[in-house]
Design an enzyme around this catalytic site. Sequence first.
Site, PDB file in Angstrom:
ATOM      1  CB  VAL A 279      -0.814   0.194   1.403  1.00 32.55           C
ATOM      2  CG1 VAL A 279      -1.833   1.384   1.412  1.00 32.55           C
ATOM      3  CG2 VAL A 279      -1.963  -1.251   1.170  1.00 32.55           C
ATOM      4  CB  ALA A 280       3.915   2.357   2.410  1.00 31.41           C
ATOM      5  CB  ILE A 282       0.744   0.634  -5.065  1.00 29.26           C
ATOM      6  CG1 ILE A 282       1.367  -0.648  -5.727  1.00 29.26           C
ATOM      7  CG2 ILE A 282       0.155   1.162  -6.918  1.00 29.26           C
ATOM      8  CD1 ILE A 282       0.451  -1.720  -5.076  1.00 29.26           C
ATOM      9  CD  GLU A 284      -2.518   4.484  -2.914  1.00 28.54           C
ATOM     10  OE1 GLU A 284      -2.368   4.857  -1.338  1.00 28.54           O
ATOM     11  OE2 GLU A 284      -1.427   3.562  -2.415  1.00 28.54           O
ATOM     12  CG  ASP A 326      -7.552  35.556 -38.375  1.00 31.82           C
ATOM     13  OD1 ASP A 326      -7.191  35.504 -39.185  1.00 31.82           O
ATOM     14  OD2 ASP A 326      -9.023  35.819 -37.642  1.00 31.82           O
ATOM     15  CG  ASN A 706       0.517   5.030   1.408  1.00 31.66           C
ATOM     16  OD1 ASN A 706       1.696   5.590   0.930  1.00 31.66           O
ATOM     17  ND2 ASN A 706      -0.563   5.315   2.090  1.00 31.66           N
ATOM     18  CG  ASP A 710       0.364   8.119  -0.888  1.00 26.70           C
ATOM     19  OD1 ASP A 710       2.387   8.863  -0.635  1.00 26.70           O
ATOM     20  OD2 ASP A 710       0.445   7.125  -1.634  1.00 26.70           O
TER      21      ASP A 710
END
Length: 885
Positions: A279-280, A282, A284, A326, A706, A710
Amino acid sequence: MWFSKSKEEVLKELNVDPLLGLSEADAKARLKKYGYNKLRGQKKKNVVQLFFAQLNDWLIYILLAAVVITLFMGEYMDAVIIILVIMTNAVLGVVQEVRAGKAIEALQKMSVPRALVRRDGVVKEVDSEKIVPGDILILDAGRFIVADVRLTESANLQTEESLLTGESVPSEKDESCVYDNPKTPLGDRANTAFMSTLVTSGRGVGVVVETGMKTEVGKIANLIIRAKKPRTPLEIRLDKLGKTLGMFAIGICGVIFIIAVIQGRDMAEMFLMSVSLAVAAIPEGLAAIVAVVLSIGVTSMSKKNAIIRKLSAVETLGSVNIICSDKTGTLTQNRMTVTTYFNLEGKRTIDRGRENTITGDVRLFVKAMILCSDATCENGQGTGDPTEVALLVAGDELGMDRRAINAENKRAGEFSFGSDRKLMSTLNEENGRFTVYTKGAIGNLLKLSTHVLLQGKVIPITEGHKQQYLAAAVEMSDKALRTLGAAYKPVGTVIPPDEMEKDLVFLGILGMIDPPRAEVKSSIEKARNAGITTLMITGDHRNTAFAIAYELGIAERMDQAITGEDIDGLSERQFNDTISRYRVFARVSPEHKVKIVRALKSQGNVVSMTGDGVNDAPSLNAADIGISMGITGTDVAKGASDMILADDNFATIVVAIEQGRNIYNNIKKSVVFLLASNFGEVTSVFITLVIGWQAPLIATQLLWINLITDSFPAVALGMEPGNPDVMKEQPRDSKESFFAGGAALHIVFGGLLIGALAICAYWYGYHEHGFSPLDDHIPVSVVEYARTMAFMVLVICQLFYALAVRSSSRSVFQIGIFSNKYLVGAIVLGMLLQLAVIGIPFMQRAFHLQMPDLHGWTIVVIFGLVPLVLNEFSKIFVRARLKKA
């Protein structure tokens, strides 16, 4: 059925005067009665649905399995902490998704189509959602029809109705048709125009009969489908990166688990450790953070008049090295003013503020310009093409009574403007006599003229006459004046459009000025310093275009200008090989624009292209960034574009590129920070386990770290203020790796450094109590203290490291520590949460932590500052290298 009634019956039933339209008060009352004119979309998810959607992730499933296992093991506190972490992450995800959704909704509201409507006798533009039954709608080429209307006027009107009928050929419209059969197919109802269809040519007027869900398109449920918002290339790349890192993390965790088995460690504990480490490791939260940063960024851009329609444009903006712009309204003010007119009697200047006397020849000339126009102008406020508005204003200044002229000359037919002909013609009836009036490009008009008007007499045109007019046009063009010619011919009766532009009598030419915008020259210079070349693309005369381009610093020599005719004389290969020589493209058609874009892209350029007309859609699609005009742009151009300029201003393009570069850089900072932090956690756990130590962190501590690192700091980095020097850099290579420019080194060395410091702090925790991590029978209190040291150092390192990644070269003191208040807030919040978890007895016991002593706090602070300090020193060498370069 509205199509089975005459237009008079429909107008009477809806109680509206077609010449006046509804009053504003009546329109408001009807809006309240009938509701907003919009189709119902898919029902939005509520907060509860969004919350459960956050839990629909395989990582969450693994964590929930870990909760079950910890409960069986009797570790109830660990189970509670894991559940709290899951819930907190889900709540943060919902907040981010809601915030991103609101930002995108705000952008969608800004790009709602607008409609021309007659109210209180005045033609004005209003949001399509505020159109009500009874409104008199003005239809012109390139505009989407925003409601079902029963036509009351039409002139060569054609609409593209494939959305409803499946027929790709445009349908011809005629307001005089009435149908007896109530089952007449949609495609055969010539007197009705439908919501969401497009006016492809001609013009018309109609009374709104149905709005919203009561329209034909509203009745067809399967057409009301809101496509899922596509992901940007950046999001797709990061998603793939996340999956790759996920597989890597799972592999590492598998190795750790095998090592634990070989070393005879507690299997349940190591299972939780492996899951937590996965979990830490990746990132996510990466996709959610990128979505939030993008949505906040594009909302900020919209406040600066750059409305992003496709999020992928933000990434592409950083790579743009060619701006094809233009001239009229984008580089210039789009405030056309007629200053000069010329016929065979000579040149005259309009003297503003004084009475201008004009002869019979000039009166007919100005009359032609007034009648051959679809614009309106009342009390100095014009609606329609700025050139045509300028003609009406000139008529007023020359003493012409426009109301009387329009009343006495009823329009009996017309040949709408075509970009290939560059002409427009109307057929008017006055006292039983019919006359064709034509205006447009002088060269095209002279080719169609067989006679000229001289002192009230019509005489055959000669080459001498043509040379006089052409010489006058060149003289005006050299002074940056846009030129326009007019002609006429009497006819005995109503004639079809294709017969109007033959055997004309040439009347004269006029010159009008559209001065450059004051801010454009500095914006072009700013773009040049950023490695971006500006090109002018216009339908104007070459001399006129070059005069403006020279004044703005786009071109320096006349040989840098090329015309559409010259382009046609070159083969595709020749044009591709020589495209880099030119800065001005004059007298070009929409087809030429596509050629220009393709030629530029063939040389490896990343091209942005502006456009506003129906026929500009192919070139907008062909460009890497299609940019449409928010004020003068047609709905077709807006639909084909990636970005809309709300103010039609070139300077806004440069601002958008600057913003795009900064948004991309901020996303990159967030990603570098996340990956370096995660790599540090993985490194600390993996190395300690491999060398036989106990894990420096337990599962719940890893999950806490995390959560802290994160979320808040990563989002805050995405909201970093723009780098003032970003427009001194060259455009980013569109094929450049996301980890180019030292990003990969930052991640690897940053992660290794953070991991190494955590391991050192972990060792110090044992050493301070006279133990080694390899000793047997170490007291639980010592292990907890050592883990507390590693835990605190990891978090403090990561929080301070967020300051270091704000810039790869500038010191945090040069940037200003408090210049990003969101990041400062995130760091302070992280610190407070750490103090809470280590200082509150209940939290301390739950996470198996201890309060460090004075020596411990000293180590935490010193180690925590090391990544920031080392980065600051490395930036000194980076700046020195950049200075030498």
